[in-house]
Design a protein around this motif. Sequence first.
Motif, PDB file in Angstrom:
ATOM      1  N   GLY A  33       0.786  -1.222   0.000  1.00  0.00           N
ATOM      2  CA  GLY A  33       0.000   0.000   0.000  1.00  0.00           C
ATOM      3  C   GLY A  33       0.821   1.276   0.000  1.00  0.00           C
ATOM      4  O   GLY A  33       0.461   2.253  -0.646  1.00  0.00           O
ATOM      5  N   LEU A  34       1.954   1.284   0.708  1.00  0.00           N
ATOM      6  CA  LEU A  34       2.778   2.486   0.749  1.00  0.00           C
ATOM      7  C   LEU A  34       3.414   2.775  -0.606  1.00  0.00           C
ATOM      8  O   LEU A  34       3.451   3.923  -1.061  1.00  0.00           O
ATOM      9  N   MET A  39       3.346   5.813  -5.801  1.00  0.00           N
ATOM     10  CA  MET A  39       3.269   5.770  -7.258  1.00  0.00           C
ATOM     11  C   MET A  39       2.001   6.441  -7.769  1.00  0.00           C
ATOM     12  O   MET A  39       2.011   7.156  -8.769  1.00  0.00           O
ATOM     13  N   ALA A  40       0.891   6.229  -7.068  1.00  0.00           N
ATOM     14  CA  ALA A  40      -0.385   6.824  -7.491  1.00  0.00           C
ATOM     15  C   ALA A  40      -0.360   8.337  -7.342  1.00  0.00           C
ATOM     16  O   ALA A  40      -0.950   9.062  -8.157  1.00  0.00           O
ATOM     17  N   LYS A  41       0.330   8.813  -6.326  1.00  0.00           N
ATOM     18  CA  LYS A  41       0.388  10.253  -6.070  1.00  0.00           C
ATOM     19  C   LYS A  41       1.221  10.964  -7.129  1.00  0.00           C
ATOM     20  O   LYS A  41       0.897  12.084  -7.550  1.00  0.00           O
ATOM     21  N   ASP A  42       2.289  10.330  -7.589  1.00  0.00           N
ATOM     22  CA  ASP A  42       3.227  10.975  -8.509  1.00  0.00           C
ATOM     23  C   ASP A  42       3.060  10.565  -9.963  1.00  0.00           C
ATOM     24  O   ASP A  42       3.548  11.248 -10.863  1.00  0.00           O
ATOM     25  N   LEU A  57       0.098  -0.671   4.203  1.00  0.00           N
ATOM     26  CA  LEU A  57      -1.028   0.264   4.205  1.00  0.00           C
ATOM     27  C   LEU A  57      -2.158  -0.415   3.441  1.00  0.00           C
ATOM     28  O   LEU A  57      -2.000  -0.749   2.267  1.00  0.00           O
ATOM     29  N   ASP A  58      -3.298  -0.656   4.109  1.00  0.00           N
ATOM     30  CA  ASP A  58      -4.369  -1.388   3.427  1.00  0.00           C
ATOM     31  C   ASP A  58      -4.968  -0.536   2.308  1.00  0.00           C
ATOM     32  O   ASP A  58      -4.820   0.690   2.271  1.00  0.00           O
ATOM     33  N   SER A  61      -7.315   2.489   3.177  1.00  0.00           N
ATOM     34  CA  SER A  61      -6.574   3.610   3.768  1.00  0.00           C
ATOM     35  C   SER A  61      -5.746   4.322   2.707  1.00  0.00           C
ATOM     36  O   SER A  61      -5.625   5.556   2.716  1.00  0.00           O
ATOM     37  N   MET A  62      -5.188   3.546   1.786  1.00  0.00           N
ATOM     38  CA  MET A  62      -4.397   4.133   0.706  1.00  0.00           C
ATOM     39  C   MET A  62      -5.257   5.075  -0.138  1.00  0.00           C
ATOM     40  O   MET A  62      -4.876   6.211  -0.429  1.00  0.00           O
ATOM     41  N   ILE A  63      -6.451   4.599  -0.520  1.00  0.00           N
ATOM     42  CA  ILE A  63      -7.339   5.415  -1.346  1.00  0.00           C
ATOM     43  C   ILE A  63      -7.820   6.638  -0.580  1.00  0.00           C
ATOM     44  O   ILE A  63      -7.847   7.759  -1.112  1.00  0.00           O
TER      45      ILE A  63
END
Length: 226
Positions: A33-34, A39-42, A57-58, A61-63
């Motif tokens: 998850g981390l 990767m999703a943020k950038d 990070l489940d 929580s990640m979403i």
Amino acid sequence: MRILIVEDDRDAAAYLVKAFSEAGHVADHAADGLSGYAMAKDGPYDVLIVDRMLPKLDGLSMISRLRLEGTQTPALILSALGEVDDRVKGLRAGGDDYLPKPYAFSELLARVEVLSRRRPGKGEETVYRVGDLELDRLSHVVKRAGVEIDLQPREFRLLEYLMKNAGQVVTRTMLLEHVWDYHFDPGTNVIDVHVSRLRSKLDKGFEKPLLHTIRGAGYMIRDSAK
């Protein structure tokens, strides 16, 4: 589409990466998850596919964290938990769709395609135009002088990338990385073959060619030969 798969089961992730690639898309993988969050943020992704149960990070929580920080990339949650309450929790966490395991890849692909059409990337064009050539990224329709051109998935991705960089030289390395998702040169003529096929579909029968080979440099889509 460029898809991020956040899945800790490496066999399942490898299957999805291969399946999406064969369907003409690019898929990256994060194993926890981390890593997926970073990767999703950038990354410039069209859709996130997120397993619910992840190390570090489940998935929910990640979403949730991404949504709180302003990342609105559509997210589909995969989970072995398929009860109504579980789906509601996933959607309330910021997920856009929820698919219980086991699932058919054809259904997953269809759902991902719907999500990618639902929300274009912020500030991204959805239609590219060069001269009388037009490419619609959402409907996957390509037309020249109003006549629809039938392209294979890889040809569409090749043209999409060239048109995104219209008027600029696109090198072989750039094409290998962004169209074929290779980070090495396989030493084949795969690019030349696809460019040749694409050129015959785009320029045959037209007085003005649009797809040009720049000797010793790469390729370019431009309105006129200069």
